[in-house]
Each structure stands twice: as C-alpha cells, then as structure tokens.
Design a protein around this motif. Structure first.
Motif, PDB file in Angstrom:
ATOM      1  N   ASP A  17      74.456  46.653 -50.142  1.00 46.32           N
ATOM      2  CA  ASP A  17      74.319  47.853 -51.004  1.00 46.32           C
ATOM      3  C   ASP A  17      72.699  47.939 -51.838  1.00 46.32           C
ATOM      4  O   ASP A  17      72.250  48.982 -51.829  1.00 46.32           O
ATOM      5  CB  ASP A  17      75.495  47.801 -52.247  1.00 46.32           C
ATOM      6  N   LEU A  65      70.039  48.542 -49.158  1.00 48.59           N
ATOM      7  CA  LEU A  65      70.088  49.882 -48.892  1.00 48.59           C
ATOM      8  C   LEU A  65      69.652  50.969 -49.839  1.00 48.59           C
ATOM      9  O   LEU A  65      68.748  51.834 -49.876  1.00 48.59           O
ATOM     10  CB  LEU A  65      71.270  50.443 -48.097  1.00 48.59           C
ATOM     11  N   LEU A  66      70.056  50.745 -50.975  1.00 43.06           N
ATOM     12  CA  LEU A  66      69.722  51.700 -52.299  1.00 43.06           C
ATOM     13  C   LEU A  66      68.291  51.651 -52.667  1.00 43.06           C
ATOM     14  O   LEU A  66      67.680  52.558 -52.702  1.00 43.06           O
ATOM     15  CB  LEU A  66      70.772  51.421 -53.449  1.00 43.06           C
ATOM     16  N   ALA A 122      66.015  50.714 -50.352  1.00 41.94           N
ATOM     17  CA  ALA A 122      64.997  51.201 -49.263  1.00 41.94           C
ATOM     18  C   ALA A 122      65.395  53.012 -49.559  1.00 41.94           C
ATOM     19  O   ALA A 122      64.454  53.665 -49.321  1.00 41.94           O
ATOM     20  CB  ALA A 122      65.754  51.062 -47.872  1.00 41.94           C
ATOM     21  N   ARG A 123      66.289  53.450 -49.657  1.00 38.60           N
ATOM     22  CA  ARG A 123      66.707  54.662 -49.723  1.00 38.60           C
ATOM     23  C   ARG A 123      65.798  55.685 -51.015  1.00 38.60           C
ATOM     24  O   ARG A 123      65.476  56.640 -50.788  1.00 38.60           O
ATOM     25  CB  ARG A 123      68.101  55.374 -49.692  1.00 38.60           C
ATOM     26  N   THR A 124      65.717  54.717 -51.924  1.00 39.35           N
ATOM     27  CA  THR A 124      65.105  55.444 -53.082  1.00 39.35           C
ATOM     28  C   THR A 124      63.761  54.903 -53.369  1.00 39.35           C
ATOM     29  O   THR A 124      62.763  55.400 -54.145  1.00 39.35           O
ATOM     30  CB  THR A 124      65.861  55.105 -54.307  1.00 39.35           C
ATOM     31  N   HIS A 125      63.127  54.393 -52.404  1.00 38.75           N
ATOM     32  CA  HIS A 125      61.710  53.737 -52.145  1.00 38.75           C
ATOM     33  C   HIS A 125      61.476  53.117 -53.680  1.00 38.75           C
ATOM     34  O   HIS A 125      60.342  53.376 -54.202  1.00 38.75           O
ATOM     35  CB  HIS A 125      60.808  54.936 -52.172  1.00 38.75           C
ATOM     36  N   ASP A 155      70.299  52.100 -40.056  1.00 40.46           N
ATOM     37  CA  ASP A 155      69.073  51.529 -40.805  1.00 40.46           C
ATOM     38  C   ASP A 155      69.283  50.570 -41.605  1.00 40.46           C
ATOM     39  O   ASP A 155      68.076  49.789 -42.097  1.00 40.46           O
ATOM     40  CB  ASP A 155      69.112  52.668 -41.973  1.00 40.46           C
ATOM     41  N   LEU A 156      70.265  49.664 -41.548  1.00 41.79           N
ATOM     42  CA  LEU A 156      70.320  48.311 -42.256  1.00 41.79           C
ATOM     43  C   LEU A 156      69.388  47.332 -41.656  1.00 41.79           C
ATOM     44  O   LEU A 156      68.930  46.516 -42.240  1.00 41.79           O
ATOM     45  CB  LEU A 156      71.663  47.861 -42.307  1.00 41.79           C
ATOM     46  N   VAL A 173      65.839  47.276 -42.572  1.00 43.33           N
ATOM     47  CA  VAL A 173      65.698  46.917 -44.114  1.00 43.33           C
ATOM     48  C   VAL A 173      65.625  45.569 -44.282  1.00 43.33           C
ATOM     49  O   VAL A 173      64.956  44.850 -45.151  1.00 43.33           O
ATOM     50  CB  VAL A 173      66.804  47.606 -44.888  1.00 43.33           C
TER      51      VAL A 173
END
Length: 376
Positions: free
Chosen positions: A192, A195-196, A198-201, A320-321, A324
């Motif tokens: 978690d 992923l968070l 990566a998604r929020t850069h 996407d994992l 990452v």
C-alpha cells in the motif's frame, strides 16, 4: 622574567592524566584530581556531553553508543551514558532517534557513591567515547505520503500484538498462524505504501536503521536478520565488531524487519531452550555446540521459507505493482552500495552438532510463515 600561561583546570588535568593512557595508575591519578574538586563536576558533565555530540558527528546514534558501553563496561557506565545522552539531546532528529531516547529514560540514574569511584567510572566511560571510530551515518528517510498517520499506527499496533501472541503461546500451530497473519499485514502495509508513493509521485527514498546482533551465536543471528531483511525488500550489512547490522530499505519495510526479526529470535530462543532441556534429560552435555547448531539451522531454514514467501509475493503481483517494486529494489540496492562500497561474505563456523541442527530446522518449520495470499 618569563611567565607561564594559565594553569589548566581540574577537568583538563584529569583528562591529560587518564584519557590518553590505558593504565590503572593513570586512571587513578585522574580520578583523584576530580574527587578532590567538587567544583569541577559541572564542567565534567559538560565535557561528557561534548563527547556524546562528537559520537553523533561520527555517525553513531544513542542505541549504538549504549550497546557498545553495555558490552565493554558495567551497568553504572550504561546509566552514566543514558544521563549524558538525555542531557545533550535537544534537537529533534527523527522518530527512531526519539524512540531511542524514550528507552533511555527508563534507565535508573547513576548512583553517586564515593567521589573517587564515581570519577573513575566517568573517566572509564569517557575513554571509550573518545575512541569510538567513525561509522556509516544513517540518513533520515524523507517522509512518505502516509508517514506517521493514524492508519499506519493502527497497523503496526496490530502487527505487534499478533507477534507478541506468537511469542507467548506454547502451541506451535497457533504461533505459526499468528506469524502468518502478521506477515500478511506487513505485506499489505508495504505494498500500500509503495503504490501510494508511486501514484502521488512522493519523494520517497530508502533509509536505514541499525539492529543489534548480540553475542553469543551472533553469526547465526546475523544470518537470520539477513534472511528477514531480504524477504522484506531490504538489505542487511553486519558489523561484527560493534554487534549490529545496518538494514537499508523503505520505512514500512524497515519496520517489518525490526518486528519480525525480534519475534523470530524470541521464538527461536524459546524453542532452543526447550529442545536443549530435552537433550540434557537424555544425558547430553554439549550445550554450546548444540545451541550454535540449533540457531544456525533455524536461520538457514527460516531463510529458505521467507525466500519462498517473497518469491510468491512477486509472482502474485501484477499491473502497476511490478515496476514499482522493481524500482524500489533498485533504489535500495543503490543506497546500500553507496553506504557500503566494500563488503565481505561471512560463513557460519562451528556448526557440527547434528542433533542441534535437526532441532533447529524443526523449530523453523514450526515458526514458518505461510505463503502470503494474493493481495488486492
């Protein structure tokens, strides 16, 4: 007519006599000077805090210094060290540093016996602090998107509770189920966070922490820690001389390594004590070789189990994992190489007790962590 400079103060003269020589006579001379001058006490404490601050500049942290003092000297020196560190530490230096200070607050205050004995203990401690070498500094990791959040605290609380129950139960099957659930939560928490970020850069970067690897049987313990680190996407580098391993990784994974290693070590020690008692009841007396072989086998078998679990986690990942996780693996490897450009491989030695090896492997099987089920 010639004139000399000002005469050095009591503390300076005591240091000149005692800190740069290893003899008891030099130590007695310095302690006698300090014992005879109560007015020097404040300056003596201030200089001790300066030695502590110098250790921070050389890469040490509070727990590292206490670990060395505990190994090399006596409980009174540990108490003196705790008092100096708490007196010196005023600036916030991160959550781990703060946690180490909180642990030191539980140390009793150093006893004030006769002045000579007190001065002797202080000078013995200062000798050690003065000679601490430079070690690799630990970078404070950049805060992630959910750093120190309420959800994070609740998750870690649940994991700690599960592992505490696994350590306390006398039933291997229950310990296995509890450890498996803890691992599942660790995996979910780590993924978690990845992923968070990566998604929020987010500017998420690896950090490092040190975990004590104390004798006896420290090589087997270092192997166990290395296995736990590898399974949690971290890397461990053992410093045998100072009884710790530096673990490099992202913050959620560092937390997982600390928790799981500590728990498995407790479980291994309990299982070893029980197995050893059975061996003694059968007439065996080779306690040291049995214990060493037991822990070596435990570390080896747990390593195999955790490696299988880690492989299953990657296989289950999709979408996407995978990129990452791959990027984070590269970041951890690069950070480790920068911190430790030269490392050597250590081999286990003295593992020649067949019964100890068999019992250790069996205990590892009982403590095994089940494959993590596929996470959403």
């Amino acid at each position: 007519m010639s004139s000399s400079g000002p005469r050095p103060g009591t503390v300076e003269r005591a240091f000149e006599a005692a800190l740069y020589a290893d003899t008891d006579a030099a130590l007695d001379t310095g302690a006698s000077l300090l014992a005879a001058d109560p007015a020097a006490d404040t300056e003596l404490t201030r200089r001790g805090e300066e030695f502590v601050a110098a250790a921070w500049r050389r890469g040490w942290q509070p727990a590292d210094v206490v670990r060395v003092v505990r190994r090399e000297l006596d409980p009174v020196h540990v108490q003196l060290t705790a008092a100096l560190i708490l007196g010196e530490s005023h600036e916030p230096r991160g959550a781990r540093w703060t946690a180490q200070l909180e642990e030191l607050r539980a140390e009793p205050r150093p006893p004030r016996a006769d002045r000579f004995s007190y001065a002797t203990a202080v000078l013995e401690l200062y000798r050690l602090l003065l000679r601490l070498p430079a070690i690799e500094p630990l970078d404070v990791p950049l805060p992630g998107p959910a750093a120190a959040g309420a959800g994070d605290s609740r998750m870690l609380t649940r994991i700690r509770a599960l592992l505490a129950k696994a350590e306390a139960t006398g039933f291997p099957e229950e310990a296995e189920a509890l450890s498996a659930k803890a691992q599942e939560l660790m995996a979910r928490h780590s993924i978690d966070e990845a992923l968070l970020a990566a998604r929020t850069h987010a500017k998420d970067a690896p950090g490092a922490c040190r975990i004590g690897v104390e004798p006896p049987y420290e090589t087997a313990k270092a192997v166990l820690l290395d296995a736990v680190a590898g399974a949690n996407r971290c890397r461990a580098v053992w410093n045998e001389a100072f009884c710790f391993s530096t673990v490099v990784g992202f913050e959620p994974d560092l937390e997982a390594v600390e928790l799981l290693y500590t728990s498995l070590l407790v479980q291994a020690t309990a299982a070893m004590t029980k197995a050893e008692a059975a061996q003694r009841a059968g007439g065996r007396k080779r306690t040291k070789t049995f214990r060493q072989s037991f822990l070596a086998a435990y570390a080896h078998r747990i390593g195999d189990r955790l490696a299988s679990v880690a492989e299953g986690q990657v296989t289950a990942a999709e979408g996407d994992l995978l990129p990452v996780l791959a990027a984070r693996d590269v970041a951890v490897a690069d950070h480790t190489d920068r911190m430790f450009p030269r490392t050597v491989t250590t081999r286990l030695r003295g593992v020649d007790d067949a019964a100890g090896w068999h019992e250790g492997a069996a205990a590892a099987d009982r403590a095994q962590v089940q494959d993590r089920r596929r996470l959403p």
